[in-house]
Design a protein around this motif. Structure first.
Motif, PDB file in Angstrom:
ATOM      1  N   ARG A 182      -0.370   5.150  -6.238  1.00  0.00           N
ATOM      2  CA  ARG A 182      -1.686   4.532  -5.986  1.00  0.00           C
ATOM      3  C   ARG A 182      -2.306   4.042  -7.283  1.00  0.00           C
ATOM      4  O   ARG A 182      -2.888   2.948  -7.335  1.00  0.00           O
ATOM      5  N   GLU A 183      -2.188   4.815  -8.343  1.00  0.00           N
ATOM      6  CA  GLU A 183      -2.697   4.382  -9.650  1.00  0.00           C
ATOM      7  C   GLU A 183      -1.961   3.126 -10.122  1.00  0.00           C
ATOM      8  O   GLU A 183      -2.578   2.199 -10.672  1.00  0.00           O
ATOM      9  N   LYS A 238       0.199   9.920  -5.769  1.00  0.00           N
ATOM     10  CA  LYS A 238      -0.935   9.784  -6.701  1.00  0.00           C
ATOM     11  C   LYS A 238      -0.597   8.772  -7.784  1.00  0.00           C
ATOM     12  O   LYS A 238      -1.402   7.884  -8.107  1.00  0.00           O
ATOM     13  N   TYR A 260      -0.542   0.825  -8.238  1.00  0.00           N
ATOM     14  CA  TYR A 260      -0.992  -0.312  -7.441  1.00  0.00           C
ATOM     15  C   TYR A 260      -2.302  -0.886  -8.004  1.00  0.00           C
ATOM     16  O   TYR A 260      -2.479  -2.106  -8.096  1.00  0.00           O
ATOM     17  N   HIS A 261      -3.227  -0.007  -8.354  1.00  0.00           N
ATOM     18  CA  HIS A 261      -4.510  -0.479  -8.881  1.00  0.00           C
ATOM     19  C   HIS A 261      -4.312  -1.280 -10.163  1.00  0.00           C
ATOM     20  O   HIS A 261      -4.957  -2.323 -10.362  1.00  0.00           O
ATOM     21  N   ALA A 321      -0.522   3.746   4.802  1.00  0.00           N
ATOM     22  CA  ALA A 321      -1.757   2.977   4.617  1.00  0.00           C
ATOM     23  C   ALA A 321      -2.083   2.132   5.838  1.00  0.00           C
ATOM     24  O   ALA A 321      -3.215   1.660   5.988  1.00  0.00           O
ATOM     25  N   GLY A 362       0.837  -1.188   0.000  1.00  0.00           N
ATOM     26  CA  GLY A 362       0.000   0.000   0.000  1.00  0.00           C
ATOM     27  C   GLY A 362       0.872   1.238   0.000  1.00  0.00           C
ATOM     28  O   GLY A 362       2.076   1.169   0.270  1.00  0.00           O
ATOM     29  N   ILE A 363       0.281   2.377  -0.308  1.00  0.00           N
ATOM     30  CA  ILE A 363       1.055   3.613  -0.316  1.00  0.00           C
ATOM     31  C   ILE A 363       1.464   3.972   1.102  1.00  0.00           C
ATOM     32  O   ILE A 363       1.005   3.366   2.075  1.00  0.00           O
ATOM     33  N   LEU A 398      -5.762   9.217  -1.386  1.00  0.00           N
ATOM     34  CA  LEU A 398      -4.554  10.040  -1.370  1.00  0.00           C
ATOM     35  C   LEU A 398      -4.607  11.111  -0.287  1.00  0.00           C
ATOM     36  O   LEU A 398      -3.621  11.341   0.411  1.00  0.00           O
ATOM     37  N   ASP A 413      -5.639  -0.268   0.791  1.00  0.00           N
ATOM     38  CA  ASP A 413      -5.837   0.905  -0.067  1.00  0.00           C
ATOM     39  C   ASP A 413      -6.410   2.057   0.745  1.00  0.00           C
ATOM     40  O   ASP A 413      -7.377   1.871   1.493  1.00  0.00           O
TER      41      ASP A 413
END
Length: 208
Positions: free
Chosen positions: A169-170, A166, A172-173, A14, A10-11, A143, A140
């Motif tokens: 996170r994108e 930002k 990771y998805h 998290a 996770g970022i 932001l 997750d």
């Protein structure tokens, strides 16, 4: 329960470290041996990575080249993390019969060191021989929540910026949309206790 290699991703902020500690406590209370062994490691390369993350001591100003250098270092440290003969992941699992819990693994390199498909292919190539964990737990958070939690820290590492997180996170998805290994995705904005219970329930259902 057979010894497992469990990775939390996770970022920043998290809640990975918090849940890793709670999971370790749960496993020990169930009569198991459990160890937290995270990346970067405390080995020589891991210490260099930590220094670079805190001060950007590597003399490369262009972000893409800095990310490339870090990807090489993380891959080398990851090999040490898995295979060193003192406290490597597979030594702990196979010889010590211990669960190993890690905050961050190769997914972090794909998330943090890539900004486009060409860079993703490069970093993927560095890491493609590393085995999947038995379970990856992706926590997750939005932001703005991560940035609010970071606001209370006296210093930030080089990747802890709004623009970078930002992108991370994108990434990771995208990574976990295509991941075919064992994975549990959690909402990091739930309470600590409810996240912990979701992890325990998943383990009891799928590994016992």
């Amino acid at each position: 329960m057979k010894p497992l290699f469990i990775v939390l991703e996770g970022i920043d902020k998290a809640g990975k470290s918090t849940q890793a500690e709670l999971l370790k406590t749960y496993l020990i209370n169930q009569g198991n041996s459990a160890i937290i062994s995270s990346e970067p490691t405390d080995g020589v390369i891991g210490k260099l990575i930590r220094e670079a993350m805190q001060s950007q001591s590597i003399s490369i100003k262009k972000q893409a080249k800095f990310d490339e250098q870090m990807a090489y270092l993380f891959a080398a440290d990851r090999h040490y993390h898995l295979y060193n003969d003192v406290d490597g992941v597979y030594k702990l699992i196979q010889q010590d019969n211990s669960h190993v819990i890690a905050t961050r693994y190769y997914f972090s390199s794909l998330a943090y060191n890539c900004n486009n498909q060409e860079e993703f292919d490069f970093v993927y190539g560095l890491n493609q021989r590393f085995p999947n964990p038995d379970l990856v737990i992706y926590i997750d958070i939005a932001l703005d929540v991560a940035l609010f939690r970071l606001y209370n820290y006296s210093y930030l590492e080089v990747y802890e910026t709004e623009e970078k997180l930002k992108q991370v996170r994108e990434n990771y998805h995208k990574i976990f949309q295509n991941y075919d290994g064992e994975m549990l995705k959690l909402d990091g904005q739930n309470t600590i206790e409810s996240i912990q219970q979701e992890i325990i329930t998943y383990l009891e259902k799928n590994f016992i």
